[in-house]
Design a protein around this motif. Structure first.
Motif, short mmCIF file in Angstrom:
data_model
loop_
_atom_site.label_atom_id
_atom_site.label_comp_id
_atom_site.label_asym_id
_atom_site.label_seq_id
_atom_site.Cartn_x
_atom_site.Cartn_y
_atom_site.Cartn_z
N PRO A 174 0.83 -1.21 0.00
CA PRO A 174 0.00 0.00 0.00
C PRO A 174 0.86 1.26 0.00
CG PRO A 174 -0.87 -1.61 1.55
CD PRO A 174 0.43 -2.15 1.07
N GLY A 175 0.44 2.28 -0.76
CA GLY A 175 1.21 3.51 -0.87
C GLY A 175 2.29 3.45 -1.92
N THR A 176 2.19 2.50 -2.85
CA THR A 176 3.18 2.35 -3.91
C THR A 176 2.60 2.82 -5.24
OG1 THR A 176 4.15 0.42 -2.81
CG2 THR A 176 4.65 0.72 -5.15
N MET A 177 3.37 3.61 -5.97
CA MET A 177 2.98 3.97 -7.33
C MET A 177 3.75 3.06 -8.29
SD MET A 177 3.31 7.52 -9.55
CE MET A 177 1.68 8.19 -9.20
N VAL A 178 3.02 2.45 -9.23
CA VAL A 178 3.62 1.53 -10.20
C VAL A 178 3.32 2.06 -11.60
CG1 VAL A 178 3.70 -0.82 -11.06
CG2 VAL A 178 3.34 -0.41 -8.62
N LEU A 179 4.37 2.18 -12.43
CA LEU A 179 4.25 2.61 -13.81
C LEU A 179 4.68 1.47 -14.71
CD1 LEU A 179 5.92 6.14 -13.41
CD2 LEU A 179 3.50 5.55 -13.16
N LEU A 180 3.78 1.00 -15.57
CA LEU A 180 4.05 -0.17 -16.42
C LEU A 180 3.84 0.22 -17.87
CD1 LEU A 180 2.11 -2.80 -14.27
CD2 LEU A 180 4.59 -2.45 -14.34
N ASP A 181 4.89 0.10 -18.66
CA ASP A 181 4.83 0.45 -20.08
C ASP A 181 4.68 -0.81 -20.93
OD1 ASP A 181 4.89 2.08 -22.32
OD2 ASP A 181 7.06 1.95 -22.50
N GLU A 182 3.71 -0.81 -21.88
CA GLU A 182 3.47 -1.93 -22.79
C GLU A 182 3.28 -3.23 -22.00
OE1 GLU A 182 2.82 -1.43 -25.71
OE2 GLU A 182 3.81 0.40 -26.36
N LEU A 183 2.36 -3.18 -21.06
CA LEU A 183 2.09 -4.34 -20.21
C LEU A 183 1.53 -5.50 -21.06
CD1 LEU A 183 1.99 -5.47 -17.34
CD2 LEU A 183 -0.31 -4.50 -17.10
N GLY A 184 2.17 -6.66 -20.93
CA GLY A 184 1.71 -7.84 -21.66
C GLY A 184 2.17 -7.90 -23.09
N ALA A 185 3.10 -7.04 -23.50
CA ALA A 185 3.58 -7.04 -24.89
C ALA A 185 4.69 -8.06 -25.07
CB ALA A 185 4.07 -5.64 -25.27
N GLY A 186 4.97 -8.37 -26.32
CA GLY A 186 6.11 -9.23 -26.64
C GLY A 186 5.82 -10.71 -26.59
N THR A 187 4.56 -11.10 -26.51
CA THR A 187 4.20 -12.52 -26.47
C THR A 187 2.84 -12.72 -27.12
OG1 THR A 187 4.04 -14.45 -25.00
CG2 THR A 187 3.11 -12.38 -24.19
N ASP A 188 2.29 -13.93 -27.03
CA ASP A 188 0.98 -14.21 -27.60
C ASP A 188 -0.05 -13.24 -27.05
OD1 ASP A 188 -0.97 -16.14 -28.97
OD2 ASP A 188 -1.74 -15.99 -26.92
N PRO A 189 -0.85 -12.57 -27.91
CA PRO A 189 -1.78 -11.55 -27.43
C PRO A 189 -2.75 -12.06 -26.36
CG PRO A 189 -1.57 -11.42 -29.80
CD PRO A 189 -0.84 -12.65 -29.38
N ALA A 190 -3.27 -13.29 -26.54
CA ALA A 190 -4.24 -13.81 -25.58
C ALA A 190 -3.59 -14.02 -24.22
CB ALA A 190 -4.84 -15.10 -26.10
N GLU A 191 -2.44 -14.68 -24.23
CA GLU A 191 -1.76 -14.93 -22.96
C GLU A 191 -1.23 -13.63 -22.36
OE1 GLU A 191 1.24 -17.86 -23.24
OE2 GLU A 191 -0.14 -19.47 -23.87
#
Length: 788
Positions: free
Chosen positions: A411-428
């Motif tokens: 709690p109290g954490t800021m998370v920045l995620l760029d291109e989350l889930g990229a680079g693999t099978d789109p469904a997975e």
């Protein structure tokens, strides 16, 4: 704060820009050592310091840093017993003097900048050292003659001995030339001694010490025996000079070395003030609006939503499109979608970098309406860190970072995620991205993520903790607008871009055939919503512009109205002053006519006509001299309408409350009783009326108006007796309705005049007083204008 996060958000580059504004190396060093605070209190303290330094900058107050150097090495050398050279002593002295001047500047504004004042208190006073160094060392970096009495004496004796030595050597050279044994007519030096070049064939012709022989052997360099003693004396004095110079430098060095800790602290504190000054210079360059001068806390929050309005990435150059984004509070996560190169990553980095800058006490380029939450932890996975050497693909590098984030997230954490889930099978990839988001949300994190997965758009739309956002794309120019729209998912625009780039229409038709009808409905709906939002935004912009124009017009009209009113009042006031002066003059003339009536040979008819004319003029001038007061007409009417005998009346310029004895007369005046004094008062001088309480009427004794002279002669009387007569006389003159009186006190020593005028100055029945004209007594007579 996580080092990986600081690197990917380019925090070090921002520090380098800030350090460019530092005045000396200690300040630059402290800027580069800055790290974001991880507590609200720490961030608040940093921003308060920055806000106070910005306040000084706004006030045009410069904290001095000129002449500051990094003298820590010299201070340490002095502390361990090394004797410092004059340049090192001068640098140390100048730096410590500058530090103390900086403290004095801040101390003068302690009430306005209490945090800076607390910092500056750690700077010690080294003025004694500075004075000693300035006295002992010249601007050229040499020890001055007056550095000590011994040095002055030694150098004086050295100059005398040197002159004597030079004279003797010159005489020996002249003799050698005359005898023809000198190789040349020039003196030279060997081993610090002056010698004569003698031809080797004649070396026995000169008694002395041979100091050198030329390489050819044709010349020997001889110091004549007759000048050896003089040379020895010069050498001894030179050595004495060196010893005394070293003693002076040793003394100055000891003054510095004995206070090593204070000196080190003073230099570091000056560096800290310099680092704050560098922050303000950086803020000016990037047009930062936060913190506002003197306000380092109103825009900081312990929790809730981070709201960035018109935020600009400080490392971007050229025309920068500002970013508006809010995350936290009602929406714990924002999911940004849109085409590549559209500005998703820039928005992500802008939010993260500005947050780090806030927590490091650095001014942030955004609107002053922005609000920032302080996060104890901030993690970012941005960019492609694939590595052939480490067998890491794009997907693997992202997952390694995500794994580290999941292990530390709380709690109290800021998370920045760029291109989350990229680079693999789109469904997975989509399923994995959703699982990561849900896990972080359950742990109480604040999240901003970018993605291309359409499934995540629906997830963000259906989950109340998430909010969609998108970057816009101009299909006409095939270029991104870099404008972030919160509340709507992004469109892919892939087929539209391909069509604009000239891809065969048959290929595009086949691509469209693969898409579901729901896809087209969603894209059409998003396009319509965007158009409606754009129209609404334009309408709001026009409305805001119209409102601003209206406010400006209203402000200008108010300024014009106030200016007209001020000019009107100035004109009226000037006219009233002129009328009052004329009224006083006419009253004097009237008084003179009355005095003439007492003479025997006086034309009574002419005087009567003159009196009537002057009475008429007096009444007209009295009307003109009445001051126009900005009293509401309604209030004045209420006073006139409600005033009745028996009411308590508050009259301007008379401290005592009076009682109305009559209603308002035709002349606009009312008779009022003030204790034993009765007088008529103009209605416009009545400030307040209090209705009398019902009571049994009591007949007041009627006192006949006394017959009072226009003059009171007090000459020859003591001050106490004169003041007693003066008080009775003023009361009688006021009751008689006299406009003014003349008090004759004479000139003399001026004591009686001073006593009378002091009594007149605070008297409630006297409006003003002045000296009589020169032809009517001058300073020996005081004319008092009575109230009424």
């Amino acid at each position: 704060m996580d080092d990986h996060t600081l690197r990917v958000l380019e925090f070090e580059k921002v520090l380098a820009l800030v350090a460019d504004g530092a005045a000396f190396s200690v300040g630059r060093e402290q800027v580069m050592a800055l790290r974001p605070e991880v507590t609200f209190e720490g961030t608040l303290a940093r921003q308060r310091e920055t806000a106070e330094m910005r306040l000084l900058d706004q006030m045009g107050i410069d904290v001095p840093f000129a002449g500051a150097r990094d003298v820590r090495a010299a201070i340490h050398a002095a502390a361990i017993g090394q004797v410092l050279d004059p340049p090192d002593l001068v640098d140390a002295s100048q730096t410590l003097k500058t530090a103390f001047r900086a403290r004095q500047v801040v101390d003068k504004l302690r009430d306005r900048v209490p945090n800076l004042s607390t910092i500056a208190e750690t700077i010690a006073d080294f003025r004694r050292l500075s004075d000693e160094v300035e006295r002992a060392i010249t601007p050229r970096g040499e020890v001055a003659d007056n550095a000590s009495e011994q040095l002055a004496t030694t150098r004086r004796e050295l100059r005398i001995a040197q002159d004597r030595y030079d004279q003797r050597v010159q005489a020996a050279l002249a003799d050698a030339i005359r005898r023809g044994i000198a190789q040349e007519g020039l003196l030279t030096e060997r081993n610090g001694r002056k010698v004569i070049p003698i031809k080797s064939d004649y070396k026995g012709s000169v008694q002395g010490i041979v100091h050198d022989v030329s390489s050819s052997g044709a010349t020997v360099f001889v110091e004549p025996i007759g000048v050896v003693e003089a040379g020895n004396q010069v050498r001894e004095l030179q050595l004495a000079e060196v010893r005394e110079v070293r003693r002076v430098l040793q003394k100055l060095t000891t003054l510095l070395g004995d206070r090593e800790d204070e000196a080190m602290t003073s230099v570091l504190t000056l560096g800290r003030l310099d680092s704050l000054h560098a922050k303000i210079a950086f803020g000016r360059r990037v047009k930062a609006e936060l913190p506002q001068p003197g306000d380092g806390e109103s825009w900081l929050r312990r929790e809730g939503a981070t709201i960035v309005e018109r935020g600009r990435h400080p490392l971007l150059r050229g025309t920068v499109v500002p970013t508006d984004i809010a995350v936290g509070g009602e929406y714990a996560a924002v999911l940004i979608t849109g085409p590549n190169t559209g500005g998703k990553t820039v928005a992500l980095k802008t939010l993260g970098l500005l947050t780090l800058m806030v927590q490091a006490g650095i001014p942030v380029p955004c609107a002053d309406s922005s609000r920032f939450v302080v996060y104890p932890r901030l993690y970012a996975d941005i960019g492609d860190e694939q590595s052939i050497e480490q067998s890491l693909s794009t997907f693997s590098s992202h997952m390694r970072n995500v794994k580290a984030i999941l292990e530390k997230a709380a709690p109290g954490t800021m998370v920045l995620l760029d291109e989350l889930g990229a680079g693999t099978d789109p469904a997975e990839g989509s399923a994995l991205a959703r699982a990561v988001l849900e896990t972080l949300l359950e742990r109480g994190c604040t999240i901003v993520a970018t993605t291309h997965h359409g499934e995540l758009k629906a997830f963000a739309h259906n989950d109340p903790r998430l909010r969609n956002a998108s970057v816009e794309f101009n299909l006409e120019t095939l270029s991104p607008t870099y404008h972030l729209t919160v509340g709507l998912p992004g469109q892919s625009n892939a087929i539209a871009i391909a069509r604009r780039l000239g891809i065969d229409e048959e290929v595009l038709n086949r691509a469209n055939a693969q898409l579901t009808p729901e896809h087209f409905e969603l894209e059409t709906l998003l396009a319509e919503i965007r158009a409606e939002r754009s129209a609404a935004a334009e309408a709001r912009r026009r409305e805001e512009l119209a409102r601003e124009e209206s406010e400006e017009m209203r402000r200008q009209l108010a300024i014009r109205r106030d200016r007209v009113e001020q000019e009107r009042m100035e004109i009226l006031s000037g006219a009233h002053r002129e009328a009052e002066d004329a009224l006083v003059q006419m009253r004097r003339e009237l008084d003179a006519e009355r005095r003439k009536m007492a003479t025997r040979d006086f034309d009574t008819r002419a005087a009567d006509a003159t009196m009537k004319r002057m009475d008429s003029d007096l009444a007209k001038l009295g009307q003109r001299a009445r001051p126009v007061r900005p009293e509401p007409a309604a209030a004045r009417a209420a006073v006139v309408r409600d005033l009745a005998p028996g009411d308590r009346v508050h009259v301007r310029d008379i401290p005592q409350v009076g009682e109305a004895l009559s209603a308002i007369g035709e002349d606009g005046r009312v008779e009022v009783q003030f204790g034993s004094i009765r007088m008529k008062v103009s209605v416009d001088r009545i400030d307040r009326v209090e209705t009398a309480l019902p009571q049994e009427s009591v007949a007041l004794p009627q006192r006949a108006r006394p017959n009072v002279s226009m003059e009171l002669d007090l000459r020859g009387q003591r001050a106490e007796e004169a003041l007693s007569r003066f008080e009775l006389y003023i009361d009688d003159a006021f009751q008689a309705g006299m406009p003014f009186v003349r008090i004759i006190h004479g000139k003399g020593t001026g004591a009686l005049r001073a006593a009378i005028r002091e009594a007149l100055r605070g008297h409630p029945l006297v409006r003003k007083f002045e000296s009589a004209p020169a032809n009517e007594g001058g300073e020996g007579v005081t004319v008092a204008i009575l109230a009424g």
